[in-house]
Design a protein around this motif. Structure first.
Motif, PDB file in Angstrom:
ATOM      1  N   ARG A  68       0.815  -1.224   0.000  1.00 27.62           N
ATOM      2  CA  ARG A  68       0.000   0.000   0.000  1.00 27.62           C
ATOM      3  C   ARG A  68       0.845   1.269   0.000  1.00 27.62           C
ATOM      4  O   ARG A  68       0.332   2.367   0.144  1.00 27.62           O
ATOM      5  CB  ARG A  68      -0.912   0.009   1.242  1.00 27.62           C
ATOM      6  N   THR A 103      -0.928  12.322   0.567  1.00 24.60           N
ATOM      7  CA  THR A 103      -1.160  11.095   1.344  1.00 24.60           C
ATOM      8  C   THR A 103      -1.181  11.371   2.847  1.00 24.60           C
ATOM      9  O   THR A 103      -0.250  11.981   3.366  1.00 24.60           O
ATOM     10  CB  THR A 103      -0.037  10.078   1.043  1.00 24.60           C
ATOM     11  N   ARG A 254      -8.375  -0.575   1.016  1.00 28.37           N
ATOM     12  CA  ARG A 254      -7.267   0.367   1.161  1.00 28.37           C
ATOM     13  C   ARG A 254      -7.813   1.736   1.551  1.00 28.37           C
ATOM     14  O   ARG A 254      -8.968   2.056   1.268  1.00 28.37           O
ATOM     15  CB  ARG A 254      -6.372   0.422  -0.075  1.00 28.37           C
ATOM     16  N   VAL A 256      -8.003   5.532   1.134  1.00 28.83           N
ATOM     17  CA  VAL A 256      -7.796   6.540   0.105  1.00 28.83           C
ATOM     18  C   VAL A 256      -7.739   7.913   0.779  1.00 28.83           C
ATOM     19  O   VAL A 256      -8.590   8.236   1.605  1.00 28.83           O
ATOM     20  CB  VAL A 256      -8.960   6.499  -0.908  1.00 28.83           C
ATOM     21  N   VAL A 272     -10.947  -2.443  -2.485  1.00 26.40           N
ATOM     22  CA  VAL A 272     -10.196  -2.036  -3.672  1.00 26.40           C
ATOM     23  C   VAL A 272     -10.981  -2.407  -4.937  1.00 26.40           C
ATOM     24  O   VAL A 272     -11.401  -3.553  -5.102  1.00 26.40           O
ATOM     25  CB  VAL A 272      -8.802  -2.703  -3.704  1.00 26.40           C
ATOM     26  N   GLY A 302      -2.942   9.153  -7.691  1.00 27.70           N
ATOM     27  CA  GLY A 302      -2.237   8.263  -6.766  1.00 27.70           C
ATOM     28  C   GLY A 302      -1.019   8.900  -6.141  1.00 27.70           C
ATOM     29  O   GLY A 302       0.054   8.312  -6.121  1.00 27.70           O
ATOM     30  N   TYR A 338     -11.411   2.320  -8.652  1.00 28.59           N
ATOM     31  CA  TYR A 338     -10.184   2.724  -7.965  1.00 28.59           C
ATOM     32  C   TYR A 338      -9.441   1.483  -7.475  1.00 28.59           C
ATOM     33  O   TYR A 338      -9.708   0.967  -6.387  1.00 28.59           O
ATOM     34  CB  TYR A 338     -10.467   3.704  -6.819  1.00 28.59           C
ATOM     35  N   SER A 350      -2.274   3.952  -8.982  1.00 25.53           N
ATOM     36  CA  SER A 350      -2.987   4.326  -7.755  1.00 25.53           C
ATOM     37  C   SER A 350      -1.999   4.630  -6.634  1.00 25.53           C
ATOM     38  O   SER A 350      -2.391   5.097  -5.575  1.00 25.53           O
ATOM     39  CB  SER A 350      -3.973   3.238  -7.340  1.00 25.53           C
ATOM     40  N   GLY A 353      -2.461   5.815  -2.999  1.00 28.08           N
ATOM     41  CA  GLY A 353      -3.904   5.942  -2.725  1.00 28.08           C
ATOM     42  C   GLY A 353      -4.325   7.374  -2.421  1.00 28.08           C
ATOM     43  O   GLY A 353      -5.301   7.589  -1.707  1.00 28.08           O
TER      44      GLY A 353
END
Lengths: 462, 163
Positions: A68, A103, A254, A256, A272, A302, A338, A350, A353
């Motif tokens: 991830r 992120t 995951r 996002v 996902v 991403g 996604y 991605s 995320g």
């Protein structure tokens, strides 16, 4: 109705849920650890024995868990590449150097549920015969580092860490190591150098694959925070049940991170591939759409290193038709599921995320100038194409955003970016080049119009 | 003034060194601790760290110049790090930093970290602080502040002045 599916963040935002040991234990904490410690070796029909550790490694592989952190590489395969015959110790490092612009998912785990991460780490260490592990957290998260140290102390007190864990004979120690503000430490070999007390200059591969020649030239596993948390759920649920979450080859959930021009920026945990980019941006359960009167201009899907997607773009994706045959189908930007594979098929990724949404009030040149400045600042300086190129691109874009653009700048930027990618030791070269390549190619008119206007203004002055 | 690390701090640092099979690994953690205590990393601190870890001073000095969080000069008591990167920029972090600068009589056109002459404030643009959903964010000493408004910025300045 698309909705969140909270596995990792199941408890994190519940009222009264606190990051301490007692709370975690009340919510089934460390049960997965007790479960694996009680596993017995499995006998195969051919008389071979499969150790409990091997069973868990196999489970992580068959769960389909993909990293991830950014690359989306199979976690199980990453583990299977570890050199177990070298006789050297095996190290595990949790990469908590969350720095990819856009992120902010690992922060949620570290601050709200640190024990989940620690349990995931202990399980992963145990499965890989690791006796010493590090939690590399970015320097700008001082509170996070304190929380993790406190949680580690609690885990030592309960003997989930230390010597002879819960009487199993297994010893493990985990220490927190703080970075000091360099983005390149998120690159795993740069991180390893940094952990060795050096400048975070990434190592060249081959030969320095961490699985063989990592920390102190020993086999090393580097996994992202969220990835390690998933290991706990794979152990608890079993790999088959876990793999039912998400979509084939894109299993699990995951988190996002959604930011930029949406009404409700924030983090959302999804299965996902079960939610589309459009739903993440527009659905009231997620981003809630753009502000009044605004239209979508583009999406960075991403993290800032991923290639930008332009509103209205369509992509060819492989889909199973009603006849059961795979066929190429047109899918529009907002209908992109996604997940790792769909975003890759759309020519981007991605990544970590992190989705950054841009509406039609945004100047695309200014936006790229912001990102180019980031990469110019963060290039470690080891490889000439990246050190010089990232700075040239940033300088050209600075010029363009200060009324001194040229029509030829668009091609100039493409030329530099093309000479960075593929010519550096680590993937930072690509990370710096991709935004420029994609922004300029997809919005060439914006760049050329701006450059031409500046040139006309300069000519009128003379 | 001679450079002296208090005994209790040195004991903490010695304990940190035991976390690693190779002493050199402790460099960053030692530098963090020394910076926290002294406010910055002086030449003496570099040499002290090198001696402690059995390194040449250059091995430590090159870290101080590489990692953006390490400082070679004293910082203001109130250290304001405004996030510069995209999501925060979209939410007005550029204007926010300019606001701090003008309130504190600092030059908003200068990019590097700036400290006020009275040593009370340092204002700095930093790269992504990983809280983009709460843009614009500010790291105020050790506290991350979400969605910072100009009014909150004024409060931060007022509080810092009275320190």
């Amino acid at each position: 109705m698309p909705q969140e599916h909270r596995l990792i963040l199941k408890h994190a935002d519940q009222p009264g849920y606190t990051p301490d040991m007692e709370c975690y234990l009340r919510h089934g904490g460390y049960d997965a650890l007790k479960k694996v410690l009680a596993l017995a070796p499995k006998d195969l029909p051919d008389g071979k024995k499969v150790s409990p550790q091997e069973q868990v490694r196999e489970d992580v592989k068959s769960s389909g868990l993909r990293g991830r952190g950014g690359a989306g590489f199979s976690a199980g395969i990453k583990w299977s590449l570890v050199d177990r015959r070298s006789g050297k110790p095996i190290y595990l490092i949790c990469n908590a150097d969350e720095s990819e612009p856009g992120t902010f998912k690992d922060r949620q785990i570290i601050h709200k549920d640190p024990h989940q991460l620690i349990e995931g780490m202990i399980l992963s260490c145990w499965a890989n015969d690791v006796k010493l592990a590090y939690l590399y957290i970015r320097g700008e998260m001082p509170q996070g580092a304190k929380l993790l140290n406190k949680a580690l102390d609690e885990a030592r007190t309960k003997n989930f860490l230390g010597k002879n864990i819960l009487g199993s004979g297994y010893d493990l120690e985990i220490y927190v190591h703080r970075g000091a503000g360099a983005y390149i430490c998120g690159e795993e070999t740069g991180l390893i150098e940094s952990l060795e007390g050096k400048r975070a200059y990434p190592r060249i591969k081959p030969p320095y694959f961490p699985a063989v020649l990592g920390l102190y030239m020993c086999p090393t596993i580097v996994n992202n925070v969220e990835t390690l948390c998933h290991v706990k759920h794979i152990v608890n649920m079993g790999p088959a049940e876990y793999a039912k979450l998400g979509t084939p080859n894109n299993t699990g959930t995951r988190i996002v991170s959604l930011s930029g021009d949406v009404k409700r920026p924030g983090y959302f945990e999804i299965e996902v591939g079960k939610v589309t980019l459009g739903e993440l941006i527009n659905d009231p359960a997620f981003g809630g759409g753009l502000r009044e009167g605004r239209k979508l201009k583009a999406v960075i899907p991403g993290g800032s290193s991923s290639k930008i997607l332009k509103a209205g773009e369509t992509f060819k994706l492989n889909r199973k038709g009603p006849d059961g045959q795979m066929a190429k189908v047109d899918v529009s930007l907002l209908d992109l599921p996604y997940d790792f594979d769909s975003l890759m098929a759309a020519g981007t990724m991605s990544g970590s995320g992190a989705i950054i949404v841009l509406d039609d009030t945004r100047d695309i040149v200014e936006t790229l100038a912001n990102l180019a400045e980031f990469y110019a600042h963060e290039s470690c300086g080891q490889c000439t194409p990246c050190r010089e190129g990232a700075l040239w691109m940033s300088k050209a874009l600075h010029r363009m955003t200060h009324g001194e653009g040229r029509k030829a700048d668009a091609d100039y930027l493409l030329h530099i970016a093309q000479n960075i990618q593929g010519r550096t030791i680590c993937a930072f070269g690509e990370a710096a080049a991709w935004p420029v390549l994609s922004f300029v190619k997809k919005f060439k008119e914006d760049f050329e119009t701006k450059g031409a206007a500046d040139e006309a203004k300069a000519a009128a002055k003379h | 003034m001679t450079f002296a690390v208090p005994a209790n701090l040195e004991a903490q640092l010695d304990e940190l060194v035991t976390h690693y099979p190779q002493k050199r690994s402790a460099s960053l953690m030692l530098l963090h601790a020394l910076q926290e205590h002294f406010g910055y990393i002086s030449r003496d601190a570099v040499e002290w760290t090198a001696r402690k870890l059995g390194l040449q001073p250059i091995n430590v000095y090159e870290l101080v110049t590489f990692y953006p969080m390490f400082r070679q000069e004293p910082l203001g008591k109130t250290h304001i790090k405004v996030c510069r990167t995209l999501s925060c920029a979209l939410a007005g972090s550029g204007e926010l930093r300019t606001h701090f600068c003008s309130k504190l009589g600092l030059d908003a056109h200068k990019h590097a970290a700036q400290t006020t002459p009275d040593g009370k404030f340092t204002v700095e643009f930093v790269e992504c602080l990983a809280d983009c959903g709460n843009a614009p964010v500010v790291l105020l000493n050790e506290d991350l502040l979400p969605k910072v408004t100009p009014a909150q910025a004024d409060e931060i300045v007022a509080k810092g002045k009275s320190k």
